[in-house]
Design a protein around this motif. Structure first.
Motif, PDB file in Angstrom:
ATOM      1  N   ASN A 515       0.814  -1.218   0.000  1.00 22.91           N
ATOM      2  CA  ASN A 515       0.000   0.000   0.000  1.00 22.91           C
ATOM      3  C   ASN A 515       0.851   1.272   0.000  1.00 22.91           C
ATOM      4  O   ASN A 515       0.515   2.257  -0.665  1.00 22.91           O
ATOM      5  CB  ASN A 515      -0.948   0.005   1.197  1.00 22.91           C
ATOM      6  CG  ASN A 515      -2.192  -0.833   0.962  1.00 22.91           C
ATOM      7  OD1 ASN A 515      -3.211  -0.344   0.480  1.00 22.91           O
ATOM      8  ND2 ASN A 515      -2.106  -2.103   1.288  1.00 22.91           N
ATOM      9  N   SER A 604      -2.797  -1.372  12.150  1.00 18.69           N
ATOM     10  CA  SER A 604      -4.116  -1.388  11.514  1.00 18.69           C
ATOM     11  C   SER A 604      -4.626   0.025  11.258  1.00 18.69           C
ATOM     12  O   SER A 604      -5.262   0.301  10.220  1.00 18.69           O
ATOM     13  CB  SER A 604      -5.111  -2.151  12.391  1.00 18.69           C
ATOM     14  OG  SER A 604      -5.191  -1.577  13.685  1.00 18.69           O
ATOM     15  N   ALA A 605      -4.338   0.961  12.185  1.00 18.34           N
ATOM     16  CA  ALA A 605      -4.815   2.338  12.035  1.00 18.34           C
ATOM     17  C   ALA A 605      -4.063   3.066  10.922  1.00 18.34           C
ATOM     18  O   ALA A 605      -4.672   3.736  10.063  1.00 18.34           O
ATOM     19  CB  ALA A 605      -4.668   3.087  13.356  1.00 18.34           C
ATOM     20  N   LEU A 607      -2.479   1.707   8.450  1.00 19.16           N
ATOM     21  CA  LEU A 607      -2.834   1.061   7.185  1.00 19.16           C
ATOM     22  C   LEU A 607      -4.188   1.578   6.682  1.00 19.16           C
ATOM     23  O   LEU A 607      -4.364   1.815   5.469  1.00 19.16           O
ATOM     24  CB  LEU A 607      -2.886  -0.458   7.373  1.00 19.16           C
ATOM     25  CG  LEU A 607      -3.091  -1.309   6.116  1.00 19.16           C
ATOM     26  CD1 LEU A 607      -1.991  -1.063   5.085  1.00 19.16           C
ATOM     27  CD2 LEU A 607      -3.164  -2.791   6.485  1.00 19.16           C
ATOM     28  N   LYS A 608      -5.119   1.770   7.585  1.00 18.14           N
ATOM     29  CA  LYS A 608      -6.444   2.284   7.225  1.00 18.14           C
ATOM     30  C   LYS A 608      -6.335   3.689   6.629  1.00 18.14           C
ATOM     31  O   LYS A 608      -7.010   4.019   5.635  1.00 18.14           O
ATOM     32  CB  LYS A 608      -7.327   2.314   8.484  1.00 18.14           C
ATOM     33  CG  LYS A 608      -8.728   2.887   8.287  1.00 18.14           C
ATOM     34  CD  LYS A 608      -9.601   1.980   7.444  1.00 18.14           C
ATOM     35  CE  LYS A 608     -11.029   2.504   7.416  1.00 18.14           C
ATOM     36  NZ  LYS A 608     -11.856   1.794   6.402  1.00 18.14           N
ATOM     37  N   GLU A 611      -4.978   3.273   3.105  1.00 18.13           N
ATOM     38  CA  GLU A 611      -5.989   2.673   2.226  1.00 18.13           C
ATOM     39  C   GLU A 611      -7.090   3.678   1.861  1.00 18.13           C
ATOM     40  O   GLU A 611      -7.640   3.621   0.753  1.00 18.13           O
ATOM     41  CB  GLU A 611      -6.603   1.446   2.908  1.00 18.13           C
ATOM     42  CG  GLU A 611      -5.665   0.243   2.978  1.00 18.13           C
ATOM     43  CD  GLU A 611      -6.248  -0.918   3.777  1.00 18.13           C
ATOM     44  OE1 GLU A 611      -5.786  -2.063   3.596  1.00 18.13           O
ATOM     45  OE2 GLU A 611      -7.166  -0.664   4.598  1.00 18.13           O
ATOM     46  N   ASP A 612      -7.410   4.594   2.791  1.00  9.85           N
ATOM     47  CA  ASP A 612      -8.472   5.588   2.557  1.00  9.85           C
ATOM     48  C   ASP A 612      -7.908   6.917   2.057  1.00  9.85           C
ATOM     49  O   ASP A 612      -8.469   7.990   2.306  1.00  9.85           O
ATOM     50  CB  ASP A 612      -9.263   5.822   3.853  1.00  9.85           C
ATOM     51  CG  ASP A 612     -10.072   4.610   4.263  1.00  9.85           C
ATOM     52  OD1 ASP A 612     -10.228   3.698   3.427  1.00  9.85           O
ATOM     53  OD2 ASP A 612     -10.530   4.562   5.423  1.00  9.85           O
ATOM     54  N   HIS A 633      -5.568  10.321  10.704  1.00 13.54           N
ATOM     55  CA  HIS A 633      -5.140   9.239  11.610  1.00 13.54           C
ATOM     56  C   HIS A 633      -5.844   9.364  12.962  1.00 13.54           C
ATOM     57  O   HIS A 633      -6.272   8.366  13.564  1.00 13.54           O
ATOM     58  CB  HIS A 633      -3.615   9.264  11.789  1.00 13.54           C
ATOM     59  CG  HIS A 633      -3.111   8.215  12.752  1.00 13.54           C
ATOM     60  ND1 HIS A 633      -2.458   8.520  13.920  1.00 13.54           N
ATOM     61  CD2 HIS A 633      -3.200   6.851  12.716  1.00 13.54           C
ATOM     62  CE1 HIS A 633      -2.150   7.408  14.560  1.00 13.54           C
ATOM     63  NE2 HIS A 633      -2.589   6.382  13.846  1.00 13.54           N
ATOM     64  N   VAL A 636      -9.323   8.009  12.604  1.00 17.37           N
ATOM     65  CA  VAL A 636      -9.315   6.545  12.494  1.00 17.37           C
ATOM     66  C   VAL A 636      -9.145   5.891  13.862  1.00 17.37           C
ATOM     67  O   VAL A 636      -9.784   4.877  14.172  1.00 17.37           O
ATOM     68  CB  VAL A 636      -8.203   6.079  11.526  1.00 17.37           C
ATOM     69  CG1 VAL A 636      -8.019   4.560  11.610  1.00 17.37           C
ATOM     70  CG2 VAL A 636      -8.531   6.496  10.107  1.00 17.37           C
ATOM     71  N   THR A 637      -8.273   6.474  14.709  1.00 23.53           N
ATOM     72  CA  THR A 637      -8.009   5.862  16.020  1.00 23.53           C
ATOM     73  C   THR A 637      -9.245   5.857  16.908  1.00 23.53           C
ATOM     74  O   THR A 637      -9.330   5.076  17.851  1.00 23.53           O
ATOM     75  CB  THR A 637      -6.859   6.598  16.749  1.00 23.53           C
ATOM     76  OG1 THR A 637      -7.158   7.995  16.814  1.00 23.53           O
ATOM     77  CG2 THR A 637      -5.540   6.384  16.046  1.00 23.53           C
ATOM     78  N   THR A 639     -12.143   5.015  15.830  1.00 21.76           N
ATOM     79  CA  THR A 639     -12.996   3.916  15.351  1.00 21.76           C
ATOM     80  C   THR A 639     -12.330   2.549  15.523  1.00 21.76           C
ATOM     81  O   THR A 639     -13.003   1.536  15.621  1.00 21.76           O
ATOM     82  CB  THR A 639     -13.342   4.115  13.863  1.00 21.76           C
ATOM     83  OG1 THR A 639     -12.134   4.169  13.096  1.00 21.76           O
ATOM     84  CG2 THR A 639     -14.115   5.410  13.668  1.00 21.76           C
ATOM     85  N   ILE A 640     -10.981   2.532  15.528  1.00 18.60           N
ATOM     86  CA  ILE A 640     -10.251   1.265  15.706  1.00 18.60           C
ATOM     87  C   ILE A 640      -9.647   1.261  17.108  1.00 18.60           C
ATOM     88  O   ILE A 640      -8.699   1.998  17.388  1.00 18.60           O
ATOM     89  CB  ILE A 640      -9.124   1.104  14.654  1.00 18.60           C
ATOM     90  CG1 ILE A 640      -9.721   1.099  13.246  1.00 18.60           C
ATOM     91  CG2 ILE A 640      -8.331  -0.172  14.907  1.00 18.60           C
ATOM     92  CD1 ILE A 640      -8.681   1.005  12.147  1.00 18.60           C
TER      93      ILE A 640
END
Length: 687
Positions: A515, A604-605, A607-608, A611-612, A633, A636-637, A639-640
């Protein structure tokens, strides 16, 4: 005929009596009886609430003098050793000593004319203990020995004057002295008499140790001498064996001066037992003395640290119980021994480390040594090896290590006086640490190795002031990854965006690499002239793990963690704590611009976010790549969610008692974690 029958019956009764006696002795064989059983029996004779006290110290001095002079007379009479008894140096007791004569006579009655066997000695011992139920344990042993000395000394005093004093001659007849000191009898019983004398002297030495323990228990708090509690707990057992041996010696003396001096009674089991107890007590006393010396050294150090005056005084208190060692330091640059005067008026870096230090541990300090030996002459380094128990093998290992160090090395093959202080106050946990002190002995840094590992000479002189300045440094990632890969330094200088990443999950590594590579090639990124690089920490070109790089990286992060003040967490400290919490996760990533960290996140965060990219790329036009990435970021944190776990090594340093979560700022739960990475290969069997 009747007489013959009566004779047979008498013999049978005698044989039966002998068998019954033999069975009784076997049933209570004192040398196979458990310590617990003996202690139960002995405690049953003691009345603690009404303990009598008298001057047992002065009585023991008199008893020692009596037995010592008796021993000299025995040597003269039995071995022909010419000793001027009047010239023997003796200890002095108080002139007004009140001897408990009635008690001594009562004990003597128990010791006199007893059958020569273990069972009788055991019963005699319990009878004596019952008569002395109101006395302290030490007093019981002293009184029993005094009662024996009363008779033993009297016998040998009369023997000494038998041929020269008319009164001694008459008394000697009553005491059966001539029956033992005749030349023929002396020749026959010479060895037995000497063994008896030796055994009673050894028992006297055992009781002397009782007195040492008694004095320690009166003078010092037991919490400072843990070994003393163990010794005092066993005191009833030791007193039992001391009095039992005295009873056996009294019986042996009675046999020697009786009409049956050849009657068998072997003292060797008593001798073996009392020798074992003497060795045990000696070891326990040495432990207590060492613990007392450590407690005194600890107290002295605590006082010195509060009012520092001179580094040499601190150094001496840390190392020596008594400073009588000539030239205890070795100058690694000349291989010559030197005195600790070389530390006077110096800022001293005290390098505490065991003999398991690595080449890397030593190499970290070599640039520091080069600096202080050439330019900063008011600073010096001393290696203080931490070894609990030296052996010849360890001494050889020390010599090998010492030759690799150009600075001073302490060469004292004995435990450090201040080891408790070093462990408790300076938090030495078995790993190398560098304590920075001023010429006045004031501690400026408990472990400068953390600073040196990350910042090198940039943090010199590694004191509080230098640490405060450098702890605010935002450009920390470059110092950690420096020399890991030749191109990183170039990327940092060119202020490129760099993704440093890693983790336990290979799928994450592959996905993240794919990615970010796609992001690098994105037309929007290229058009905006945003230069992005990526570096997977701990992975080789072929995809395997490079444990050397991984170890250096996380050691660097941990060192950064320890250089921070955790009372008030600033953004830099927070990023370091976050990264450290991801160490054992499936994936993690750090985005930096040059050596300045933009953000740190769970794999995971991050990477999200990548990806977005389409969702936040327009923000780049307004706020720039750095701010846009960081803002998305943060979203995102929310939500994850995942648990945040910090495994902090308990090295000498500043591990906080409590810590706030680097992500949500709640106080984190505290756990103890143990870990072994098996990085040095299998241990040998003796480990």
């Amino acid at each position: 005929m009747l007489n013959a029958v009566q004779g047979v019956v008498s013999k049978v009764e005698s044989a039966v009596s002998h068998v019954h006696h033999h069975i009784e002795v076997e049933a209570t064989n004192i040398f196979t009886m458990s310590d617990e059983k003996i202690i139960d029996l002995v405690y049953g004779t003691h009345v603690h609430a009404a303990e009598k006290s008298f001057d047992e110290d002065s009585l023991f001095v008199v008893v020692e003098n009596v037995l010592m002079r008796s021993s000299q007379i025995i040597d003269k009479i039995v071995q022909g050793v010419h000793v001027h008894v009047d010239n023997i140096e003796e200890k002095h007791s108080k002139g007004n000593l009140s001897v408990p004569l009635c008690t001594l006579k009562a004990i003597n009655n128990e010791l006199s004319c007893k059958a020569p066997n273990e069972e009788t000695a055991h019963k005699t011992t319990l009878a004596i203990l019952n008569k002395l139920s109101n006395y302290t344990w030490e007093a019981k042993a002293v009184l029993a020995l005094a009662a024996f000395a009363f008779e033993f000394g009297d016998f040998w005093l009369i023997a000494h004057h038998y041929h020269s004093d008319p009164l001694a001659k008459q008394l000697g007849l009553l005491k059966r002295v001539p029956g033992l000191i005749k030349t023929s009898e002396l020749q026959k019983h010479r060895q037995t008499i000497l063994e008896l004398s030796s055994l009673i002297k050894l028992t006297m030495r055992v009781i002397a140790i009782f007195d040492e323990f008694e004095k320690l228990s009166i003078s010092y708090d037991l919490k400072y001498i843990p070994g003393l509690s163990i010794a005092l707990d066993h005191m009833p057992l030791y007193v039992y064996w001391a009095i039992l041996t005295i009873a056996a010696c009294a019986t042996k003396l009675g046999i020697l001066i009786s009409s049956e001096p050849d009657r068998a009674y072997d003292l060797s089991p008593y001798s073996q037992k009392i020798s074992f107890i003497f060795n045990q007590l000696t070891m326990q006393l040495n432990v207590c003395r060492r613990q007392l010396a450590e407690a005194e050294a600890y107290r002295r150090l605590c006082k010195l640290i509060l009012t520092p005056t001179e580094i040499m005084e601190i150094f001496k208190a840390l190392v020596f119980y008594k400073f009588d060692v000539v030239k205890p330091l070795i100058d690694g640059s000349t291989n010559r021994t030197v005195n600790i005067d070389v530390l006077r008026r110096k800022n001293v870096f005290m390098f505490f480390a065991g003999l398991d230090i690595t080449e890397e541990d030593i190499s970290i300090l070599k640039p520091v040594y080069d600096l202080v030996s050439k330019k900063e002459k008011s600073y010096t380094i001393v290696w203080i090896p931490i070894v609990e128990q030296w052996t010849d093998e360890l001494k050889k290992k020390y010599e090998i290590l010492r030759t690799k160090m150009p600075w001073y090395s302490l060469q004292i093959f004995s435990p450090l006086a201040g080891i408790r202080f070093i462990k408790e106050h300076w938090q030495y946990k078995g790993k190398p640490m560098l304590v920075v002190t001023t010429p006045q002995g004031k501690v400026e840094n408990l472990n400068a190795l953390h600073l040196i590992r990350v910042w090198g000479l940039k943090a010199f002189p590694f004191d509080r002031k230098a640490e405060e300045i450098i702890s605010k440094e935002r450009h920390w990632i470059g110092s950690v990854v420096n020399n890991v890969h030749p191109t990183i330094e170039t990327w940092v200088k060119e202020e490129k965006y760099i993704f440093f990443y890693g983790g336990k999950d290979n799928d994450f590594i592959q996905t993240f690499t794919k990615n970010v590579t796609a992001l690098q090639s994105d037309p929007f990124i290229k058009g905006a002239k945003i230069n992005i690089e990526l570096f997977c920490v701990g992975k080789t070109a072929k995809g395997g793990e490079d444990h050397g790089i991984l170890s250096r990286f996380w050691t660097g992060i941990e060192s950064l963690f320890f250089t921070k003040d955790h009372k008030e967490v600033d953004p830099v400290t927070q990023e370091i704590q976050k990264l450290l919490s991801y160490k054992n996760e499936s994936g993690w990533a750090v985005l930096s611009k040059g050596s300045a960290v933009v953000t740190t996140g769970h794999g995971s965060a991050i990477l999200k976010v990548i990806e977005d990219f389409e969702q936040w790329k327009e923000v780049i036009k307004v706020k720039g790549f750095e701010v846009a990435f960081k803002e998305f970021h943060t979203k995102v944190t929310h939500t994850i969610r995942h648990c945040c776990r910090l495994d902090v090594p308990t090295l000498g340093g500043k591990a906080p008692d409590r810590m706030k979560c680097p992500e949500c700022t709640r106080t984190m739960e505290t756990y103890i974690s143990y870990k072994c990475c098996h990085i040095d290969g299998p241990l040998s069997a003796h480990h």
